[in-house]
Design a protein around this motif. Structure first.
Motif, PDB file in Angstrom:
ATOM      1  N   ASN A   2       0.835  -1.200   0.000  1.00  0.00           N
ATOM      2  CA  ASN A   2       0.000   0.000   0.000  1.00  0.00           C
ATOM      3  C   ASN A   2       0.874   1.256   0.000  1.00  0.00           C
ATOM      4  O   ASN A   2       1.625   1.506   0.939  1.00  0.00           O
ATOM      5  CB  ASN A   2      -0.903  -0.008   1.237  1.00  0.00           C
ATOM      6  CG  ASN A   2      -1.938   1.100   1.181  1.00  0.00           C
ATOM      7  OD1 ASN A   2      -1.750   2.118   0.528  1.00  0.00           O
ATOM      8  ND2 ASN A   2      -3.037   0.888   1.872  1.00  0.00           N
ATOM      9  N   LEU A   4      -0.449   4.423  -0.551  1.00  0.00           N
ATOM     10  CA  LEU A   4      -1.355   5.561  -0.474  1.00  0.00           C
ATOM     11  C   LEU A   4      -0.983   6.373   0.758  1.00  0.00           C
ATOM     12  O   LEU A   4      -0.995   5.858   1.882  1.00  0.00           O
ATOM     13  CB  LEU A   4      -2.797   5.092  -0.398  1.00  0.00           C
ATOM     14  CG  LEU A   4      -3.281   4.261  -1.588  1.00  0.00           C
ATOM     15  CD1 LEU A   4      -4.710   3.800  -1.370  1.00  0.00           C
ATOM     16  CD2 LEU A   4      -3.173   5.050  -2.885  1.00  0.00           C
ATOM     17  N   ASP A  17      -1.512   9.031  -4.280  1.00  0.00           N
ATOM     18  CA  ASP A  17      -1.521   7.641  -4.725  1.00  0.00           C
ATOM     19  C   ASP A  17      -0.165   7.336  -5.354  1.00  0.00           C
ATOM     20  O   ASP A  17       0.111   7.689  -6.493  1.00  0.00           O
ATOM     21  CB  ASP A  17      -2.645   7.436  -5.744  1.00  0.00           C
ATOM     22  CG  ASP A  17      -2.675   6.033  -6.323  1.00  0.00           C
ATOM     23  OD1 ASP A  17      -1.835   5.209  -5.914  1.00  0.00           O
ATOM     24  OD2 ASP A  17      -3.530   5.775  -7.196  1.00  0.00           O
ATOM     25  N   LYS A  38      -9.210   5.175   0.220  1.00  0.00           N
ATOM     26  CA  LYS A  38      -8.030   4.372  -0.090  1.00  0.00           C
ATOM     27  C   LYS A  38      -8.410   3.014  -0.670  1.00  0.00           C
ATOM     28  O   LYS A  38      -7.803   2.536  -1.638  1.00  0.00           O
ATOM     29  CB  LYS A  38      -7.179   4.174   1.173  1.00  0.00           C
ATOM     30  CG  LYS A  38      -6.387   5.401   1.602  1.00  0.00           C
ATOM     31  CD  LYS A  38      -5.537   5.055   2.834  1.00  0.00           C
ATOM     32  CE  LYS A  38      -4.677   6.222   3.262  1.00  0.00           C
ATOM     33  NZ  LYS A  38      -3.826   5.874   4.433  1.00  0.00           N
TER      34      LYS A  38
END
Length: 420
Positions: A2, A4, A17, A38
């Protein structure tokens, strides 16, 4: 993984992002829904960085070390161990070496060179060969039917005179001068070897001459050391940086002193806040400095120019030292491990061995970087110099943690400034 990254800056919520290099402004009413947002983004396709061809026919940048000697003795200089003050004349590049170096580059890179940067030490200690060198570069590229590369120079600014400015006008696209702030700040760190004169006074006089008579761009590089941060703490202001900006040059670049790793400010929140304040100030100037910075980050975000490598040293950048030794970058000068060969007795196997090592050093191969939201754009910050990695950590594969943190702080600022 991830990537984000949500943060708030000046009451604005921003979600970056890192997979797709996209920015989302999060209104106050939706700040409690960031996790939901997200999840929706994670369901989109990830952007893949464009593969970069390691077999290059064009060199982006060639750095030529005209002199490994210098007339200054700056307290933070990383070249102290390389410079022999007793043999200054022996540390100047001979015209023959420069010619042989250009011939080597043109034979190896058939499509030529983007730009050539004259560097040092102090390159103007070898001013006697500069005009002839520029003429020869123009002639050799014309003979090959190639675009003549832009010529640039990084100088401490103390040896510039009318004759040098005439040469700059004929051949150079831009000149970068080192200056660290107000007089006391600059002269605390940047001092003459054999004189008590003010370096600041001489450089300001010469910048004034270049602005009056020059037809080329003038840039300033400001090295941020302990004293600028101390001034920031004492005055709650970035007076040194503001002073540099007031000189009305084309670009101002500020970078951390890598020799400051043991001082109390390096890597601290105060240290990062100083750089953030400078970045914020430059974006809000509404002049050519801010226009350049905004255009750069918008292009990065618009074109999604992701990069596979921390930096391009040895891949699309090459440095030729005053004696003909070839290195990936001037930061590696003196390193036996990263000496690629020599222009007088070039060894392809030796060159390729170092090249292969550099070409394997991709950001994606670093486990720590793979979990970082800024992975695909960190090269636009100040964290991607593998020469600094090697100098501080002894490895081109190990980023300097403090500089990574600083880079992300700066990237948060430029992302915000690009959309506000």
């Amino acid at each position: 993984m991830n990537k984000l990254h949500y943060y708030e800056i000046e009451n604005q919520g921003i979600l970056f992002d890192g997979h797709n290099v996209e920015i989302y402004k999060i209104p106050d009413v939706h700040k409690n829904k960031v996790n939901e947002i997200k999840e929706n983004i994670l369901n989109t396709n990830y952007l893949k960085s464009s593969p970069q061809n390691d077999e290059r026919n064009m060199l982006e940048r060639l750095v030529i070390i005209l002199s490994e000697s210098c007339n200054l003795s700056c307290k933070y200089c990383y070249l102290h161990d390389c410079i022999d003050d007793n043999n200054v004349s022996e540390c100047l590049m001979k015209l023959e070496t420069m010619i042989t170096g250009i011939d080597f580059i043109l034979n190896k890179y058939n499509d030529g060179v983007g730009y050539i940067q004259f560097f040092g030490g102090e390159p103007l200690l070898n001013a006697g060969i500069i005009e002839e060198a520029c003429k020869i570069i123009h002639e050799k590229f014309r003979e090959k039917g190639l675009v003549i590369p832009k010529l640039t120079m990084v100088t401490n600014g103390t040896l510039i005179n009318e004759k040098i400015i005439d040469i700059f006008n004929l051949y150079f696209d831009n000149i970068t001068v080192s200056l660290d702030g107000m007089k006391q700040t600059n002269d605390d760190n940047r001092i003459y070897k054999n004189s008590n004169k003010s370096v600041y006074d001489e450089v300001l006089k010469n910048i004034s001459k270049m602005k009056k008579y020059g037809k080329f761009k003038i840039n300033i590089e400001m090295t941020v050391a302990n004293n600028q941060i101390k001034n920031f703490v004492d005055d709650n202001d970035i007076l040194d940086y503001k002073h540099i900006c007031d000189l009305d040059v084309d670009q101002v670049h500020f970078c951390p002193n890598i020799e400051d790793s043991k001082n109390k400010y390096y890597g601290s929140e105060i240290f990062r806040n100083y750089f953030d304040a400078c970045s914020k100030y430059s974006f809000n100037l509404n002049n050519k400095l801010s226009d350049f910075k905004k255009a750069t980050i918008r292009k990065l975000l618009r074109d999604k120019e992701t990069q596979e490598y921390f930096c391009m040293a040895g891949l699309s950048d090459i440095t030729i030292n005053y004696n003909g030794d070839i290195y990936p970058c001037f930061m590696f000068i003196g390193s036996k491990e990263y000496r690629m060969s020599n222009v007088f007795n070039y060894n392809e196997t030796e060159f390729n061995s170092v090249f292969e090592k550099l070409s394997q050093n991709k950001i994606a191969n670093n486990k720590e970087c793979n979990s970082c939201w800024a992975q695909k754009i960190c090269y636009a910050g100040c964290s991607g110099c593998i020469g600094t990695f090697n100098m501080v950590n002894g490895s081109i594969c190990k980023p300097v943690v403090e500089n990574c943190i600083l880079s992300k702080k700066l990237l948060e600022r430029v992302i915000y400034e690009s959309i506000k």
